[in-house]
Scaffold this active site. Structure first.
Site, PDB file in Angstrom:
ATOM      1  N   GLN A 230       0.802  -1.219   0.000  1.00  0.00           N
ATOM      2  CA  GLN A 230       0.000   0.000   0.000  1.00  0.00           C
ATOM      3  C   GLN A 230       0.839   1.275   0.000  1.00  0.00           C
ATOM      4  O   GLN A 230       0.281   2.369  -0.075  1.00  0.00           O
ATOM      5  CB  GLN A 230      -0.936   0.017   1.220  1.00  0.00           C
ATOM      6  CG  GLN A 230      -1.926  -1.122   1.265  1.00  0.00           C
ATOM      7  CD  GLN A 230      -2.879  -1.126   0.080  1.00  0.00           C
ATOM      8  OE1 GLN A 230      -3.117  -0.098  -0.549  1.00  0.00           O
ATOM      9  NE2 GLN A 230      -3.418  -2.293  -0.251  1.00  0.00           N
ATOM     10  N   LYS A 253      -0.369  -2.339  -7.918  1.00  0.00           N
ATOM     11  CA  LYS A 253      -0.785  -1.285  -6.988  1.00  0.00           C
ATOM     12  C   LYS A 253       0.072  -0.036  -7.116  1.00  0.00           C
ATOM     13  O   LYS A 253      -0.091   0.920  -6.351  1.00  0.00           O
ATOM     14  CB  LYS A 253      -0.771  -1.822  -5.558  1.00  0.00           C
ATOM     15  CG  LYS A 253      -1.831  -2.899  -5.347  1.00  0.00           C
ATOM     16  CD  LYS A 253      -1.989  -3.332  -3.917  1.00  0.00           C
ATOM     17  CE  LYS A 253      -3.052  -4.423  -3.813  1.00  0.00           C
ATOM     18  NZ  LYS A 253      -3.317  -4.869  -2.441  1.00  0.00           N
TER      19      LYS A 253
END
Length: 433
Positions: A230, A253
């Site tokens: 993240q 991501k």
């Protein structure tokens, strides 16, 4: 954008007459982040100009340069790597290995041999579990993780502990949603074989103190792994500053393709990374009796990797390096705070805190409405959010929750989208009544 910091009432006197002046002290929160210019780099928004895509913790959208690079490889450069003695293969091998250099520099290393390519964060963590730790773990040893881990950074260690009869120790969270580092310190002992924690929680948005965690573990010669799924896109993960031993992130991501990822291994442990999946591509010499394998990182990719995907992930890393990361993080911080304030202002909405350092990710629920129903209603207004357990069932069970709605931001999101989210939720609550 301006926000009020404080107000002061000043008394002025002239000719025995009193006047009162209200001074309003403002701060500027506009970081001059041009969302429209950013969105033009992403073809998805040409097809869906009104889409409010708020599920970036699950995957980010792909810029045109990454998509074009993927197409170009398959259109004009397609060949396998490390095998052919011909131009196409040599060129593909060169491009593939150049990404290893880019990934190393991206993490502050000048040694590309510290970088292994994987299918993503989950694959990277499983690689460390099986390649590095499995043969080092014994009964009465322990591994430390946190309660907020994604299943990818929880289940591999749990299963490894069950297999070896070691114990899995879990760092709890405090009342603010941050990790309880005092309890973590007490968990560390001479039998701790690894600490593996997330940098940013994919459910609460908590930014963990990974430098402090690493320092505490290293004081007892315990290796540390960081799940950076993240945070890799926009946060500084310099290996020299943070001194982690293992770090994993996923290409998809950070604006790259699915099925790609990076595993960084410190020079202290590279020699201990043994192959645990076997086949062609990792062999030095094979005979009927035995086989000698290549050294790390070349012993981790039996068979053919996703060559086009890895090369395109390199383009995503290059794209990220064109961004002003400081402004990008500030923009996402503004979105986060605006969203928290907006959600908390709605009667019936409960926001689950990620602590003082919550950024980019927010989980919430609407009273008496299932998260899936909330997500379906928002979808009607072209707002894409996540609903469910977010692959963090231990955390949600600890919080006595059966699921939440999750929003997560990236560089192409705007304050206007947050306002649309608020308006749609207010409509939902009126409709539900």
């Amino acid at each position: 954008m301006l926000s009020i910091v404080d107000k002061y009432v000043v008394k002025l006197t002239r000719n025995n007459q009193s006047f009162f002046l209200v001074l309003i002290i403002m701060k500027r929160t506009d970081v001059h982040w041009d969302v429209d210019a950013v969105r033009k780099k992403f073809p998805l928004y040409k097809e869906h100009p009104m889409l409010a895509y708020l599920d970036n913790a699950a995957t980010t959208q792909k810029p045109e340069v990454v998509i074009k690079r993927l197409i170009r490889f398959y259109s004009t450069e397609n060949a396998n790597i490390h095998r052919g003695i011909y131009d196409l293969s040599n060129a593909a091998t060169h491009e593939f290995e150049e990404v290893r250099k880019k990934a190393a520099l991206f993490l502050g290393s000048d040694n590309p041999l510290q970088i292994a390519f994987t299918a993503g964060t989950t694959d990277s963590i499983n690689t460390v579990a099986q390649s590095f730790l499995k043969n080092r773990l014994e009964e009465r040893d322990n591994i430390i993780v946190s309660i907020m881990e994604h299943h990818a950074n929880f289940i591999p260690w749990q299963q490894l502990c069950k297999e070896s009869k070691a114990s899995l120790r879990v760092i709890p969270i405090d009342k603010h949603g941050g990790l309880d580092l005092a309890q973590f310190k007490q968990m560390l002992d001479s039998k701790t074989r690894l600490v593996s924690v997330t940098h940013i929680s994919n459910t609460l948005g908590t930014t963990n103190e990974i430098e402090e965690i690493t320092d505490m573990a290293h004081s007892m010669n315990i290796p540390v792994m960081i799940d950076a799924a993240q945070s890799a896109a926009l946060y500084d993960l310099n290996c020299r500053t943070l001194s982690y031993d293992f770090l994993a992130f996923s290409g998809h991501k950070l604006f790259g393709p699915f099925g790609t990822g990076v595993l960084y291994v410190s020079e202290n442990y590279m020699a201990e990374m043994k192959p645990y999946r076997f086949g062609g591509g990792i062999i030095k010499e094979a005979s009927l009796i035995d086989t000698r394998f290549s050294a790390f990182p070349y012993n981790q990719n039996p068979g053919t990797p996703d060559v086009a995907g890895i090369i395109s992930m390199g383009t995503a890393l290059k794209f990220i390096n064109t961004l002003d990361k400081t402004k990008a993080r500030a923009h996402i911080s503004i979105l986060t705070q605006h969203a928290i304030e907006s959600l908390k202002s709605i009667n019936g909405v409960k926001v689950y805190g990620g602590g003082k350092k919550q950024v980019g990710i927010i989980s919430f629920n609407v009273k008496d409405i299932h998260p899936h129903d909330v997500a379906s209603f928002l979808n009607k207004d072209n707002i894409s959010v996540r609903a469910g357990m977010h692959c963090t069932q231990p955390l949600l069970k600890h919080l006595n929750l059966n699921g939440t709605v999750r929003i997560s931001f990236s560089i192409y999101n705007s304050l206007e989208e947050v306002d649309r989210l608020k308006n749609s939720l207010q409509e939902l609550i009126k409709f539900w009544k």
